[in-house]
Design a protein around this motif. Structure first.
Motif, PDB file in Angstrom:
ATOM      1  N   ASN A  31       0.835  -1.209   0.000  1.00  0.00           N
ATOM      2  CA  ASN A  31       0.000   0.000   0.000  1.00  0.00           C
ATOM      3  C   ASN A  31       0.865   1.252   0.000  1.00  0.00           C
ATOM      4  O   ASN A  31       0.560   2.252  -0.651  1.00  0.00           O
ATOM      5  CB  ASN A  31      -0.915   0.019   1.232  1.00  0.00           C
ATOM      6  N   LEU A  32       1.968   1.185   0.743  1.00  0.00           N
ATOM      7  CA  LEU A  32       2.836   2.342   0.850  1.00  0.00           C
ATOM      8  C   LEU A  32       3.562   2.618  -0.461  1.00  0.00           C
ATOM      9  O   LEU A  32       3.755   3.755  -0.853  1.00  0.00           O
ATOM     10  CB  LEU A  32       3.853   2.121   1.977  1.00  0.00           C
ATOM     11  N   ILE A  38       9.096   4.420  -8.363  1.00  0.00           N
ATOM     12  CA  ILE A  38      10.143   3.428  -8.574  1.00  0.00           C
ATOM     13  C   ILE A  38       9.614   2.006  -8.479  1.00  0.00           C
ATOM     14  O   ILE A  38      10.347   1.056  -8.677  1.00  0.00           O
ATOM     15  CB  ILE A  38      11.283   3.611  -7.548  1.00  0.00           C
ATOM     16  N   TRP A  39       8.338   1.854  -8.147  1.00  0.00           N
ATOM     17  CA  TRP A  39       7.781   0.494  -8.065  1.00  0.00           C
ATOM     18  C   TRP A  39       6.350   0.597  -8.542  1.00  0.00           C
ATOM     19  O   TRP A  39       5.432   0.835  -7.777  1.00  0.00           O
ATOM     20  CB  TRP A  39       7.865  -0.014  -6.632  1.00  0.00           C
ATOM     21  N   SER A  40       6.129   0.473  -9.822  1.00  0.00           N
ATOM     22  CA  SER A  40       4.837   0.786 -10.405  1.00  0.00           C
ATOM     23  C   SER A  40       3.953  -0.448 -10.448  1.00  0.00           C
ATOM     24  O   SER A  40       4.410  -1.550 -10.708  1.00  0.00           O
ATOM     25  CB  SER A  40       5.021   1.343 -11.816  1.00  0.00           C
ATOM     26  N   TYR A  41       2.671  -0.237 -10.213  1.00  0.00           N
ATOM     27  CA  TYR A  41       1.669  -1.277 -10.329  1.00  0.00           C
ATOM     28  C   TYR A  41       0.572  -0.789 -11.261  1.00  0.00           C
ATOM     29  O   TYR A  41       0.328   0.411 -11.390  1.00  0.00           O
ATOM     30  CB  TYR A  41       1.045  -1.619  -8.973  1.00  0.00           C
ATOM     31  N   ASP A  42      -0.117  -1.723 -11.871  1.00  0.00           N
ATOM     32  CA  ASP A  42      -1.159  -1.345 -12.814  1.00  0.00           C
ATOM     33  C   ASP A  42      -2.392  -0.794 -12.098  1.00  0.00           C
ATOM     34  O   ASP A  42      -3.109   0.047 -12.640  1.00  0.00           O
ATOM     35  CB  ASP A  42      -1.558  -2.550 -13.672  1.00  0.00           C
ATOM     36  N   VAL A  43      -2.662  -1.295 -10.922  1.00  0.00           N
ATOM     37  CA  VAL A  43      -3.820  -0.834 -10.157  1.00  0.00           C
ATOM     38  C   VAL A  43      -3.425  -0.703  -8.717  1.00  0.00           C
ATOM     39  O   VAL A  43      -2.435  -1.277  -8.262  1.00  0.00           O
ATOM     40  CB  VAL A  43      -5.021  -1.811 -10.266  1.00  0.00           C
ATOM     41  N   SER A  44      -4.177   0.047  -7.958  1.00  0.00           N
ATOM     42  CA  SER A  44      -3.952   0.147  -6.517  1.00  0.00           C
ATOM     43  C   SER A  44      -4.839  -0.854  -5.797  1.00  0.00           C
ATOM     44  O   SER A  44      -5.835  -1.339  -6.342  1.00  0.00           O
ATOM     45  CB  SER A  44      -4.243   1.573  -6.028  1.00  0.00           C
ATOM     46  N   ARG A  45      -4.463  -1.154  -4.556  1.00  0.00           N
ATOM     47  CA  ARG A  45      -5.237  -2.122  -3.781  1.00  0.00           C
ATOM     48  C   ARG A  45      -6.621  -1.540  -3.451  1.00  0.00           C
ATOM     49  O   ARG A  45      -6.762  -0.400  -3.083  1.00  0.00           O
ATOM     50  CB  ARG A  45      -4.501  -2.462  -2.475  1.00  0.00           C
ATOM     51  N   VAL A  63      -8.496  -7.359  -3.240  1.00  0.00           N
ATOM     52  CA  VAL A  63      -7.957  -7.601  -4.579  1.00  0.00           C
ATOM     53  C   VAL A  63      -6.449  -7.390  -4.523  1.00  0.00           C
ATOM     54  O   VAL A  63      -5.976  -6.296  -4.265  1.00  0.00           O
ATOM     55  CB  VAL A  63      -8.589  -6.652  -5.606  1.00  0.00           C
ATOM     56  N   ASP A  64      -5.684  -8.446  -4.752  1.00  0.00           N
ATOM     57  CA  ASP A  64      -4.232  -8.359  -4.637  1.00  0.00           C
ATOM     58  C   ASP A  64      -3.650  -7.525  -5.766  1.00  0.00           C
ATOM     59  O   ASP A  64      -4.143  -7.517  -6.891  1.00  0.00           O
ATOM     60  CB  ASP A  64      -3.608  -9.758  -4.669  1.00  0.00           C
ATOM     61  N   LEU A  65      -2.568  -6.842  -5.438  1.00  0.00           N
ATOM     62  CA  LEU A  65      -1.844  -6.095  -6.460  1.00  0.00           C
ATOM     63  C   LEU A  65      -1.222  -7.061  -7.465  1.00  0.00           C
ATOM     64  O   LEU A  65      -0.744  -8.130  -7.083  1.00  0.00           O
ATOM     65  CB  LEU A  65      -0.748  -5.267  -5.806  1.00  0.00           C
ATOM     66  N   PRO A  66      -1.211  -6.703  -8.733  1.00  0.00           N
ATOM     67  CA  PRO A  66      -0.554  -7.562  -9.728  1.00  0.00           C
ATOM     68  C   PRO A  66       0.936  -7.686  -9.438  1.00  0.00           C
ATOM     69  O   PRO A  66       1.570  -6.764  -8.939  1.00  0.00           O
ATOM     70  CB  PRO A  66      -0.793  -6.822 -11.048  1.00  0.00           C
ATOM     71  N   ILE A 195      11.083  -6.831 -12.880  1.00  0.00           N
ATOM     72  CA  ILE A 195      10.168  -7.139 -11.785  1.00  0.00           C
ATOM     73  C   ILE A 195       9.209  -5.971 -11.630  1.00  0.00           C
ATOM     74  O   ILE A 195       9.630  -4.838 -11.416  1.00  0.00           O
ATOM     75  CB  ILE A 195      10.917  -7.397 -10.471  1.00  0.00           C
ATOM     76  N   ASN A 196       7.920  -6.265 -11.756  1.00  0.00           N
ATOM     77  CA  ASN A 196       6.882  -5.239 -11.653  1.00  0.00           C
ATOM     78  C   ASN A 196       7.215  -4.012 -12.503  1.00  0.00           C
ATOM     79  O   ASN A 196       7.195  -2.872 -12.036  1.00  0.00           O
ATOM     80  CB  ASN A 196       6.676  -4.837 -10.196  1.00  0.00           C
ATOM     81  N   ASN A 197       7.564  -4.287 -13.745  1.00  0.00           N
ATOM     82  CA  ASN A 197       7.826  -3.250 -14.763  1.00  0.00           C
ATOM     83  C   ASN A 197       9.101  -2.457 -14.514  1.00  0.00           C
ATOM     84  O   ASN A 197       9.319  -1.435 -15.176  1.00  0.00           O
ATOM     85  CB  ASN A 197       6.636  -2.281 -14.873  1.00  0.00           C
TER      86      ASN A 197
END
Length: 253
Positions: A31-32, A38-45, A63-66, A195-197
């Motif tokens: 979440n943080l 520097i650590w991108s995700y496609d969606v937020s939790r 819903v888990d982060l990708p 790793i995670n884009n």
């Protein structure tokens, strides 16, 4: 050399990434870090609430982060371990066997999945392997195409587990592999371990994995067919003929 330069691994060499505290924090405190550049995700939790038919109870579902891990490879060898991630005796392994991709996982039970198509990945061309989990589903992609069966991510090892003990590319130390028969080491070129884009450079300049151990003969760059198997070795007969031609040319001159 560039931090994004590909590498060539031969003769049992491989690259091992030492698990960092930053990796653990980023996985435990997603979440943080979800909004971090520097650590991108496609969606937020998000939290979703579903109510059963009698409207008495409400169950919160998270819903888990990708999570994604990908690596680009190029080889003529039929067999070789591409990726290995382990949490003590639980592990994820992806390797080439007879040119086909094989996925292994051991958590509570062992999962073994052979990808039938494409049938030959040792064709000397660049291929992109991606492991992707989202909403409790694990998918494998080759060159952006979904392959194999979708698996329940809760029933397989988490390849980005916060408590990973091993993460390596192209091979693994025998003492870290939980089975008796260690897979053949990969031989060929590797690029863009992501790793995670976010690309994790092989020279230790990554922001997450900054401690990289090079085991054996690993060279930077992938020029021509260098290091991509014995099929590309020089032909002694051709060399001999060339030398004879050169000799007669010099003699005539």
């Amino acid at each position: 050399f560039s931090s994004l330069e590909p590498i060539t691994v031969t003769n049992g060499a491989f690259v091992e990434f030492k698990i960092s505290e930053k990796h653990r924090r980023m996985q435990l405190l997603d979440n943080l870090y979800a909004a971090s550049n520097i650590w991108s995700y496609d969606v937020s939790r998000r939290r979703r609430f579903t109510v059963n038919s009698d409207n008495i109870t409400a169950l919160a579902q998270v819903v888990d982060l990708p999570k994604t891990v990908s690596v680009i490879f190029r080889t003529y060898k039929e067999d070789g371990l591409l990726l290995f991630a382990a949490t003590n005796k639980q592990y994820t392994a992806v390797e080439l066997k007879a040119g086909k991709l094989v996925y292994y996982s051991k958590q509570n039970s062992v999962v073994n999945m052979t990808i039938q198509k494409p049938d030959k990945l040792n064709d000397g061309k660049w291929h992109n392997l991606t492991l992707y989990t989202s909403n409790r589903v694990l998918r494998l992609l080759i060159d952006s195409d979904k392959v194999g069966e979708e698996l329940d991510s809760a029933g397989v090892h988490d390849f980005l587990d916060p408590y990973l003990t091993v993460l390596s590319i192209a091979g693994v130390r025998r003492e870290h592999y939980p089975q008796d028969n260690v897979p053949n080491s990969y031989e060929g070129c590797i690029a863009n371990f992501t790793i995670n884009n976010e690309v994790q450079p092989f020279n230790g300049s990554g922001s997450v994995f900054n401690d990289v151990l090079i085991r054996g003969k690993v060279t930077f760059g992938c020029s021509g067919d260098l290091g991509i198997g014995a099929a590309q070795a020089s032909d002694p007969v051709s060399i001999g003929i060339t030398l004879v031609i050169v000799f007669f040319v010099i003699l005539v001159v």
